[in-house]
Design a protein around this motif. Structure first.
Motif, short mmCIF file in Angstrom:
data_model
loop_
_atom_site.label_atom_id
_atom_site.label_comp_id
_atom_site.label_asym_id
_atom_site.label_seq_id
_atom_site.Cartn_x
_atom_site.Cartn_y
_atom_site.Cartn_z
N GLU A 73 -29.70 0.73 29.34
CA GLU A 73 -30.16 2.10 29.12
C GLU A 73 -31.46 2.32 30.18
O GLU A 73 -31.85 3.57 30.22
CB GLU A 73 -30.97 2.07 27.58
N THR A 74 -31.67 1.40 31.17
CA THR A 74 -32.70 1.50 32.01
C THR A 74 -32.34 1.97 33.45
O THR A 74 -31.12 1.69 33.56
CB THR A 74 -33.62 0.14 31.99
N ARG A 123 -30.05 -3.67 25.67
CA ARG A 123 -30.88 -2.60 25.97
C ARG A 123 -30.90 -2.29 27.62
O ARG A 123 -31.33 -1.17 27.91
CB ARG A 123 -32.25 -2.91 25.34
#
Length: 415
Positions: free
Chosen positions: A260-261, A257
């Protein structure tokens, strides 16, 4: 403002009325409805206070006053926040000497007043009201869940005010009962408050670990999980350089994840020991909170120090030795400051090497990693992470096969 003469006359008449309790209660309720519908703001507040004074008078008696006060609180809860704040504090003063007799109603009023303060973003006043709620009662059993919920609310109010000291006081109270707390929301708020307090007190490594744990909590919605993951990355970047930080960065970098930041670029460069440019640091700093940009004793920010220490480690991967003025130029500081930071990191075991002050040169040596071996360069570290990830995935699949297809698995292993 003065109490309306009509209201005052009516209340006085009701106090001395010889009517039966049911008729008097109905008359009081009718008077309350008249007050609420006839007055606004200051006049309303004054008349509400007069009404409470009347229903709590000795001539009414506690037995009859309690239901009257409960009815009042039902109506009071529908008023505007301004009216609640204006009248609520005065009514609490009236109740203060009689709390033992009206404990349930006193608690309900404090919750209503706290709600009003929080709606107006006056979190400090809300915390002060919640603090005086009776939680050690001889009249009613207060569960650990109820206590923890109040303490957590106070803690969160102080965090909103930026008062980490008082927030920590109430978080510590929750710690004493948290293992008995069954309410999932309270437990989540406890974990989040721990992270926020560590963050505000600049214990960034602890904050990062706490935020990352929350980011994997399935009961939180996806958007909030991603937000806490971003906080975990941010606080890991701000943490002091060293093996513990390297481990935390590794966990975050391996999380799929993370890409995605917006913080992924700086996370990747730090994890792979690449130099950070001033432009990248400036972009990252724009998203930081005030306490994360606070000045340290030497006049630099926490981010300045974290970036300088990281870039110093990155330089140590590129050079066997370098003159201190050249090192300072690479780091964007003067030679003396570069030497000061390098010496501190060498002394604490976070940087391998030695400084020749006579020659003005720093010699970089092998930096001991987490397992006692030498740290590899950025590319090899990424390779190690990928190999470890593959091994973990193979182990996971093997375990699934053993559980779901036990007979087939036994045949394959035996063969």
């Amino acid at each position: 403002m003065a109490t309306s003469s009509d209201v005052s006359s009516q209340l006085t008449k009701l106090e001395s009325s010889a009517s039966n309790p049911q008729q008097r209660a109905e008359a009081y309720t009718s008077t309350l409805d008249t007050i609420i519908s006839s007055f606004t703001e200051d006049d309303l507040s004054t008349n509400l206070v007069a009404y409470v004074n009347s229903i709590l008078s000795d001539s009414i008696g506690v037995i009859h006053s309690r239901p009257l006060l409960s009815t009042f609180l039902d109506r009071f809860g529908t008023l505007s926040n301004d009216s609640k704040v204006s009248a609520g504090s005065e009514i609490l003063e009236i109740l203060a000497p009689k709390t033992v007799s009206y404990e349930q109603q006193d608690t309900a009023l404090k919750f209503l007043l706290a709600d009003a303060y929080e709606a107006d973003e006056d979190f400090g006043s809300s915390a002060k009201v919640l603090q005086v709620i009776t939680l050690d009662s001889s009249q009613r059993a207060v569960s650990d869940d109820e206590k923890a919920k109040v303490w957590m609310r106070i803690c969160r109010c102080y965090l909103e005010e930026g008062d980490s000291t008082n927030a920590t006081t109430y978080l510590n109270r929750v710690k004493q009962v948290i293992f008995n707390v069954t309410d999932a929301e309270t437990r989540l708020f406890f974990a989040l408050s721990q992270a926020r307090i560590s963050d505000s007190m600049r214990n960034f490594l602890d904050a990062s670990a706490a935020y990352y744990t929350l980011s994997n909590e399935s009961s939180i919605d996806e958007e909030e999980r991603l937000h806490t993951l971003r906080q975990a990355i941010t606080t890991a970047v701000l943490a002091p350089a060293g093996p513990q930080r390297a481990r935390q960065l590794g966990r975050l970098y391996k999380d799929e994840r993370a890409s995605e930041t917006p913080e992924y670029s700086i996370l990747e460069k730090i994890f792979l020991d690449r130099l950070l440019s001033p432009a990248e640091v400036k972009t990252f700093a724009a998203e930081l909170k005030d306490h994360q940009l606070a000045k340290t004793a030497d006049g630099s920010t926490v981010l300045d120090k974290a970036v300088l220490e990281h870039n110093l480690l990155a330089v140590s991967r590129l050079y066997q030795n370098i003159a201190l003025p050249s090192l300072g130029a690479l780091l964007g500081v003067d030679a003396d400051r570069a030497e000061e930071y390098a010496a501190g990191m060498v002394e604490s075991g976070r940087l391998g090497g030695s400084i020749d002050q006579m020659e003005g040169v720093i010699h970089f040596g092998a930096v001991k990693g987490e397992s006692g071996g030498e740290r590899t360069a950025g590319g090899l570290r990424a390779w190690d992470v990928n190999v470890q990830g593959l091994a973990e995935e193979v182990e996971r699949v093997t375990t699934l096969l053993q559980r779901e297809e036990a007979a087939w698995y036994e045949v394959q292993v035996a063969g």
